[in-house]
Design a protein around this motif. Structure first.
Motif, PDB file in Angstrom:
ATOM      1  N   VAL A  59       0.591  -8.516 -13.645  1.00  0.00           N
ATOM      2  CA  VAL A  59       2.154  -9.085 -14.075  1.00  0.00           C
ATOM      3  C   VAL A  59       2.354  -8.875 -15.576  1.00  0.00           C
ATOM      4  N   SER A  60       3.420  -8.027 -15.700  1.00  0.00           N
ATOM      5  CA  SER A  60       3.535  -7.668 -17.219  1.00  0.00           C
ATOM      6  C   SER A  60       3.840  -8.986 -18.120  1.00  0.00           C
ATOM      7  N   GLU A  61       3.405  -8.829 -19.335  1.00  0.00           N
ATOM      8  CA  GLU A  61       3.805  -9.920 -20.196  1.00  0.00           C
ATOM      9  C   GLU A  61       5.503  -9.786 -20.699  1.00  0.00           C
ATOM     10  N   SER A  62       6.024  -8.923 -20.267  1.00  0.00           N
ATOM     11  CA  SER A  62       7.216  -8.404 -20.780  1.00  0.00           C
ATOM     12  C   SER A  62       8.406  -9.050 -19.917  1.00  0.00           C
ATOM     13  N   GLY A  63       8.177  -9.438 -18.945  1.00  0.00           N
ATOM     14  CA  GLY A  63       9.159 -10.302 -18.048  1.00  0.00           C
ATOM     15  C   GLY A  63       9.401  -9.317 -16.835  1.00  0.00           C
ATOM     16  N   VAL A  64      10.261 -10.036 -15.894  1.00  0.00           N
ATOM     17  CA  VAL A  64      10.577  -9.764 -14.627  1.00  0.00           C
ATOM     18  C   VAL A  64      11.285  -8.240 -14.583  1.00  0.00           C
ATOM     19  N   GLU A  65      11.831  -7.631 -15.575  1.00  0.00           N
ATOM     20  CA  GLU A  65      12.402  -6.488 -15.410  1.00  0.00           C
ATOM     21  C   GLU A  65      11.534  -5.169 -15.435  1.00  0.00           C
ATOM     22  N   ASP A  66      10.305  -5.503 -15.859  1.00  0.00           N
ATOM     23  CA  ASP A  66       9.413  -4.633 -15.948  1.00  0.00           C
ATOM     24  C   ASP A  66       8.878  -4.000 -14.639  1.00  0.00           C
ATOM     25  N   MET A  67       9.008  -2.802 -14.141  1.00  0.00           N
ATOM     26  CA  MET A  67       8.623  -2.456 -12.897  1.00  0.00           C
ATOM     27  C   MET A  67       7.259  -1.982 -12.951  1.00  0.00           C
ATOM     28  N   GLY A  68       6.745  -1.927 -14.041  1.00  0.00           N
ATOM     29  CA  GLY A  68       5.375  -1.628 -14.184  1.00  0.00           C
ATOM     30  C   GLY A  68       4.342  -2.586 -13.619  1.00  0.00           C
ATOM     31  N   SER A  69       4.919  -3.853 -13.481  1.00  0.00           N
ATOM     32  CA  SER A  69       4.298  -5.084 -13.046  1.00  0.00           C
ATOM     33  C   SER A  69       4.317  -4.862 -11.309  1.00  0.00           C
ATOM     34  N   TYR A  70       2.871  -4.984 -10.803  1.00  0.00           N
ATOM     35  CA  TYR A  70       3.121  -4.697  -9.352  1.00  0.00           C
ATOM     36  C   TYR A  70       3.488  -6.155  -8.601  1.00  0.00           C
ATOM     37  N   TYR A  71       3.614  -7.347  -9.489  1.00  0.00           N
ATOM     38  CA  TYR A  71       4.295  -8.543  -8.977  1.00  0.00           C
ATOM     39  C   TYR A  71       5.747  -8.310  -8.696  1.00  0.00           C
ATOM     40  N   ASN A  72       6.274  -7.540  -9.691  1.00  0.00           N
ATOM     41  CA  ASN A  72       7.494  -7.275  -9.626  1.00  0.00           C
ATOM     42  C   ASN A  72       7.982  -6.272  -8.720  1.00  0.00           C
ATOM     43  N   LEU A  73       7.045  -5.445  -8.473  1.00  0.00           N
ATOM     44  CA  LEU A  73       7.212  -4.457  -7.534  1.00  0.00           C
ATOM     45  C   LEU A  73       7.312  -5.038  -6.265  1.00  0.00           C
ATOM     46  N   ILE A 119      10.537  -4.718  -3.332  1.00  0.00           N
ATOM     47  CA  ILE A 119      10.461  -4.111  -2.040  1.00  0.00           C
ATOM     48  C   ILE A 119      10.449  -5.081  -0.733  1.00  0.00           C
ATOM     49  N   GLY A 120      10.645  -6.400  -1.134  1.00  0.00           N
ATOM     50  CA  GLY A 120      10.723  -7.578  -0.042  1.00  0.00           C
ATOM     51  C   GLY A 120       9.345  -7.771   0.293  1.00  0.00           C
ATOM     52  N   ARG A 162       0.907  -1.183   0.166  1.00  0.00           N
ATOM     53  CA  ARG A 162      -0.092   0.021   0.003  1.00  0.00           C
ATOM     54  C   ARG A 162       0.712   1.214   0.063  1.00  0.00           C
ATOM     55  N   ALA A 163       1.912   1.285   0.834  1.00  0.00           N
ATOM     56  CA  ALA A 163       2.629   2.246   0.852  1.00  0.00           C
ATOM     57  C   ALA A 163       3.582   2.797  -0.432  1.00  0.00           C
ATOM     58  N   ALA A 164       4.037   1.589  -1.023  1.00  0.00           N
ATOM     59  CA  ALA A 164       4.693   1.622  -2.255  1.00  0.00           C
ATOM     60  C   ALA A 164       3.752   2.118  -3.663  1.00  0.00           C
ATOM     61  N   THR A 165       2.390   1.875  -3.331  1.00  0.00           N
ATOM     62  CA  THR A 165       1.612   2.136  -4.602  1.00  0.00           C
ATOM     63  C   THR A 165       0.597   3.159  -4.411  1.00  0.00           C
ATOM     64  N   ILE A 166       0.647   4.137  -3.125  1.00  0.00           N
ATOM     65  CA  ILE A 166      -0.194   5.034  -2.585  1.00  0.00           C
ATOM     66  C   ILE A 166      -0.422   6.190  -3.519  1.00  0.00           C
ATOM     67  N   ASP A 174      -3.805   3.079 -11.104  1.00  0.00           N
ATOM     68  CA  ASP A 174      -3.807   2.116 -10.106  1.00  0.00           C
ATOM     69  C   ASP A 174      -3.254   2.511  -9.039  1.00  0.00           C
ATOM     70  N   LYS A 175      -3.746   3.542  -8.236  1.00  0.00           N
ATOM     71  CA  LYS A 175      -3.420   4.119  -6.933  1.00  0.00           C
ATOM     72  C   LYS A 175      -3.627   2.813  -5.899  1.00  0.00           C
ATOM     73  N   ASP A 176      -2.975   2.866  -5.013  1.00  0.00           N
ATOM     74  CA  ASP A 176      -3.347   1.956  -3.609  1.00  0.00           C
ATOM     75  C   ASP A 176      -3.684   0.647  -4.102  1.00  0.00           C
ATOM     76  N   CYS A 177      -2.744  -0.211  -4.673  1.00  0.00           N
ATOM     77  CA  CYS A 177      -2.743  -1.521  -5.118  1.00  0.00           C
ATOM     78  C   CYS A 177      -2.365  -2.523  -4.199  1.00  0.00           C
TER      79      CYS A 177
END
Length: 446
Positions: free
Chosen positions: A199-213, A217-218, A178-182, A189-192
């Motif tokens: 999860v982006s189809e383009s791979g794990v390097e895409d930080m637009g993916s909240y899964y990868n985000l 951030i651990g 919540r803090a990272a997406t506020i 897509d605020k507060d996600c």
């Protein structure tokens, strides 16, 4: 008086005569008590030997049990006479070891229960009774023992890896997300912390993916915990089974991508639990191009139909040839699929030039019942779908049927095979407890 008359009338020697005449039956009677007492003692010892032989004939590592594991249905189990007789004679020592004992051992299987019956007969020479013409005494007896054969089970792990399983695994993980997406990502897509798990189809390097985000951030999310829990469960399976091959495990997810969602095989049925554990640790959240993408994100109907097709047969679990099939469902109970025959909340989403239906509803119990009618059992680990009253999407689409979510999940499960785990509880511990409850439950065979 004539001397002969006096002789016949004289009674002074009668005691000696009577004693001589009664000595034989008196000795015989006293000897009978001694001989019968000895026979009773020996019989008790032989009964003890028979008890040991009966138990040994159906001991976990005995040949009879090994053969029973392969026997489909009921019937007699062939037993090595020398094995059980050896157990019987091994309990005897001293004079017992020289007795000519006749031993008969039978082992039969009925509804998964092995019953051994040991009968014996021995002829004992008499000591004192021989004066009465009784040269021997026959003693006989019987002992029985039972062994419940292990339940042979095929587990079909059906793991929900759809976007809603991207929620933080614990309240602290939810807070991190919540803090990272506020302020949103990429201007949307605020507060996600809960609802946006793209999860982006383009791979794990895409930080637009909240899964990868979440990874960056651990923050641990539920699907990762579920994957780790299944891997840990393999250790429990190895420790719990009493015979090799007692359990077979397989694992499936709802799909790899929402673009072509279908049952995905993580691992086919196997007794190699280490290999399955490694395979499940690679499970990831289903990819989805956008939060409002309507195509089969969480289609329980399709997933349950797919797992039903994977189960070719089920039995009572009484042998390796008659295995009980159990679906082990781990999910949050909320369907989200492209389907117009919706029982709860139906909306339409525009994708290109098309208006596609999007159905949100709790799991349809009928699909569970169709599986259970085949004799397959369903174990459900419900990962609580948390209410989010501050979230507008939740209030509009999920809140109206929120009370039905846990009740439908419980109705999906076979009686006694339901467990709910909230984010504050450990999924791994809950999965372990449910598994142990399943394998320790009495087997119903009729």
């Amino acid at each position: 008086m004539h001397p002969m008359t006096r002789f016949w009338k004289d009674r002074r020697g009668n005691f000696g005569v009577m004693t001589a005449l009664l000595l034989v039956p008196l000795i015989g009677t006293a000897g009978m008590a001694l001989d019968f007492g000895r026979a009773l003692t020996i019989k008790q010892q032989l009964v003890g030997a028979a008890d040991a032989a009966a138990v040994g004939a159906v001991a976990e590592k005995s040949k009879a049990v090994a053969q029973a594991m392969q026997l489909q249905g009921d019937g007699s189990v062939a037993l090595d006479p020398a094995e059980a007789r050896g157990i019987f004679l091994g309990q005897m020592s001293g004079e017992l070891s020289t007795l000519p004992v006749s031993v008969d051992i039978e082992v039969a299987k009925n509804n998964g229960i092995l019953t051994s019956r040991v009968s014996f007969s021995a002829t004992l020479p008499t000591t004192f009774m021989a004066v009465l013409g009784k040269d021997d005494i026959t003693v006989s007896g019987q002992a029985t023992a039972q062994y419940q054969t292990p339940s042979f089970i095929d587990f079909y792990m059906l793991l929900d890896n759809t976007p809603s399983m991207g929620v933080g695994a614990t309240p602290s993980d939810v807070a991190k997300l919540r803090a990272a997406t506020i302020n949103g990502r990429n201007g949307k897509d605020k507060d996600c912390a809960f609802a946006c798990h793209i999860v982006s189809e383009s791979g794990v390097e895409d930080m637009g993916s909240y899964y990868n985000l979440a990874k960056s951030i651990g923050a641990t999310i539920r699907i990762d915990v579920v994957a780790d829990a299944v891997a840990a469960l393999m250790t429990t399976a190895k420790e719990t089974q009493t015979v090799t091959g007692q359990f077979r495990m397989s694992a499936y997810t709802f799909g790899q991508t929402a673009l072509d969602a279908k049952l995905f095989t993580v691992a086919n049925p196997t007794t190699d639990f280490d290999a399955l554990g490694k395979a499940t640790q690679k499970i990831q959240l289903m990819s989805i191009p956008s939060h409002d993408y309507p195509n089969n994100q969480t289609d329980y109907n399709a997933a349950l139909t797919g797992i039903d097709d994977k189960i070719k047969s089920t039995g009572n679990g009484t042998s390796s040839a008659d295995r009980q099939a159990i679906v082990f469902l781990v999910a949050d109970g909320v369907g989200d699929a492209q389907r117009a025959d919706c029982k709860e909340k139906l909306t339409y989403t525009k994708v290109g030039s098309q208006q596609l239906p999007r159905c949100m509803e709790p799991i349809d119990v009928q699909y569970c019942n169709d599986i259970k009618l085949r004799g397959v059992k369903i174990a459900v680990l419900y990962t609580t779908y948390l209410p989010l009253p501050e979230n507008s999407f939740y209030n509009t689409w999920i809140a109206p049927f929120q009370p039905k979510i846990p009740s439908n999940m419980q109705a999906c499960a076979t009686e006694g095979y339901y467990f709910e785990v909230s984010p504050t509880e450990g999924i791994a511990a809950a999965m372990d407890r449910l598994f142990r409850k399943i394998v320790s439950a009495p087997r119903i065979t009729s």
